[in-house]
Design a protein around this motif. Structure first.
Motif, PDB file in Angstrom:
ATOM      1  N   LYS A  16      -2.563  -2.218  14.648  1.00 15.39           N
ATOM      2  CA  LYS A  16      -3.403  -3.329  14.299  1.00 15.39           C
ATOM      3  C   LYS A  16      -3.466  -3.529  12.862  1.00 15.39           C
ATOM      4  O   LYS A  16      -3.022  -2.619  12.181  1.00 15.39           O
ATOM      5  CB  LYS A  16      -4.779  -3.490  14.770  1.00 15.39           C
ATOM      6  N   LYS A  17      -3.649  -4.726  12.431  1.00 14.42           N
ATOM      7  CA  LYS A  17      -3.609  -4.896  10.628  1.00 14.42           C
ATOM      8  C   LYS A  17      -4.243  -3.970  10.005  1.00 14.42           C
ATOM      9  O   LYS A  17      -5.301  -3.792  10.458  1.00 14.42           O
ATOM     10  CB  LYS A  17      -3.818  -6.317  10.402  1.00 14.42           C
ATOM     11  N   THR A  42       4.236  -7.848   8.721  1.00 14.03           N
ATOM     12  CA  THR A  42       3.662  -8.947   9.057  1.00 14.03           C
ATOM     13  C   THR A  42       2.929  -9.129  10.363  1.00 14.03           C
ATOM     14  O   THR A  42       3.357  -8.366  11.163  1.00 14.03           O
ATOM     15  CB  THR A  42       4.729 -10.279   8.900  1.00 14.03           C
ATOM     16  N   TYR A  43       1.991  -9.825  10.433  1.00  9.47           N
ATOM     17  CA  TYR A  43       1.074  -9.732  11.622  1.00  9.47           C
ATOM     18  C   TYR A  43       0.915 -11.116  12.455  1.00  9.47           C
ATOM     19  O   TYR A  43       1.008 -12.317  11.503  1.00  9.47           O
ATOM     20  CB  TYR A  43      -0.341  -9.126  11.333  1.00  9.47           C
ATOM     21  N   TYR A  44       0.714 -11.250  13.596  1.00  8.75           N
ATOM     22  CA  TYR A  44       0.381 -12.424  14.481  1.00  8.75           C
ATOM     23  C   TYR A  44      -1.228 -12.712  13.795  1.00  8.75           C
ATOM     24  O   TYR A  44      -1.939 -11.732  13.491  1.00  8.75           O
ATOM     25  CB  TYR A  44       0.445 -12.262  15.745  1.00  8.75           C
ATOM     26  N   GLY A  47      -3.748 -10.219  14.742  1.00  3.00           N
ATOM     27  CA  GLY A  47      -3.994  -9.106  14.292  1.00  3.00           C
ATOM     28  C   GLY A  47      -2.690  -8.076  14.783  1.00  3.00           C
ATOM     29  O   GLY A  47      -2.620  -6.758  14.528  1.00  3.00           O
ATOM     30  N   ASN A  48      -2.082  -8.509  15.962  1.00  4.05           N
ATOM     31  CA  ASN A  48      -0.971  -7.553  16.220  1.00  4.05           C
ATOM     32  C   ASN A  48       0.136  -7.563  15.149  1.00  4.05           C
ATOM     33  O   ASN A  48       0.590  -8.770  14.615  1.00  4.05           O
ATOM     34  CB  ASN A  48      -0.304  -7.974  17.594  1.00  4.05           C
ATOM     35  N   LEU A  49       0.782  -6.271  15.240  1.00  9.18           N
ATOM     36  CA  LEU A  49       2.067  -6.251  14.497  1.00  9.18           C
ATOM     37  C   LEU A  49       3.310  -7.303  14.796  1.00  9.18           C
ATOM     38  O   LEU A  49       3.465  -7.179  16.191  1.00  9.18           O
ATOM     39  CB  LEU A  49       2.923  -5.067  14.359  1.00  9.18           C
ATOM     40  N   LYS A  50       3.679  -8.017  13.964  1.00  8.04           N
ATOM     41  CA  LYS A  50       4.848  -9.077  14.272  1.00  8.04           C
ATOM     42  C   LYS A  50       6.204  -8.447  13.744  1.00  8.04           C
ATOM     43  O   LYS A  50       7.013  -8.376  14.540  1.00  8.04           O
ATOM     44  CB  LYS A  50       4.544 -10.366  13.665  1.00  8.04           C
ATOM     45  N   GLU A  71      10.891  -5.958  15.413  1.00  8.43           N
ATOM     46  CA  GLU A  71      10.348  -7.066  15.563  1.00  8.43           C
ATOM     47  C   GLU A  71       9.533  -6.928  17.142  1.00  8.43           C
ATOM     48  O   GLU A  71      10.072  -6.472  17.890  1.00  8.43           O
ATOM     49  CB  GLU A  71      11.061  -8.392  15.770  1.00  8.43           C
ATOM     50  N   PHE A  72       8.214  -7.401  16.920  1.00  9.04           N
ATOM     51  CA  PHE A  72       7.481  -7.197  18.311  1.00  9.04           C
ATOM     52  C   PHE A  72       6.953  -8.401  19.033  1.00  9.04           C
ATOM     53  O   PHE A  72       6.676  -9.355  18.214  1.00  9.04           O
ATOM     54  CB  PHE A  72       6.052  -6.577  17.963  1.00  9.04           C
TER      55      PHE A  72
END
Length: 187
Positions: A16-17, A42-44, A47-50, A71-72
């Motif tokens: 998470k961020k 960078t995050y969505y 808070g999930n890692l993008k 990329e996630f």
């Protein structure tokens, strides 16, 4: 693999961020060289890692080159469904796809399929599959690995791991098996 697998199956809290970048200058005394490297994230909105990007400098230079990117993607429940890795191709001077993982989930199981990028056909090629089963506490209890046979287009059993835990969720036993094709059983 097991740590990543457990991370993906139980919680995404670890990714998470938390930060947006790391910058480090390193000096290799014996070689008289210094390097700089950087990671940024960078995050969505949830808070999930993008995206995670990794940069490294050219020897004794401040110029950074993005040499790796991850990329996630996630499902509606916030579980990872895909990770794609890109690596810098020095000959082409650009990032190219390299490796992909796809995750699917059922009640108390999850499946991971791994792909490699074929630079000639510019397509993803299936390589491996792992099917994991979890107990009520969310602990991985067994994991079966398969290799993809592109000629027969079938999954071939490869290996199996069984895990046991104590009442505090500590791993206390791990059993590993290989598949015997000739006799058709785990050994």
């Amino acid at each position: 693999f097991k740590n990543l697998w457990k991370l993906n199956m139980t919680s995404n809290e670890e990714i998470k961020k938390g930060m947006d970048s790391i910058v480090v200058d390193e000096y290799y005394r014996d070689e008289g060289l210094w390097y700089k490297w950087k990671q940024d994230f960078t995050y969505y909105p949830d808070g999930n890692l993008k995206k995670a990007r990794f940069y490294e400098s050219i020897e004794n230079s401040d110029q950074l080159i993005e040499y790796n990117r991850m990329e996630f993607a996630y499902n509606i429940k916030g579980k990872i469904t895909q990770i794609i890795w890109h690596f810098y191709d020095e000959d082409k001077g650009e990032l190219l796809p390299w490796y992909k993982e796809e995750y699917t989930y059922a009640d108390k199981s999850a499946t991971l399929i791994e792909y490699d990028w074929n630079v000639n056909s510019e397509k993803w090629e299936i390589e491996h599959k792992y099917v994991g089963t979890y107990n009520a506490a969310g602990d991985l209890t067994y994991n079966i690995g398969y290799d993809w046979n592109s000629f027969t287009e079938e999954w071939i059993k490869e290996d199996k791991c069984e895990y046991s835990y104590d009442i505090h969720k500590n791993l206390i036993k791990e059993l590993n098996y290989k598949w015997d094709d000739i006799n058709d059983y785990w050994m």
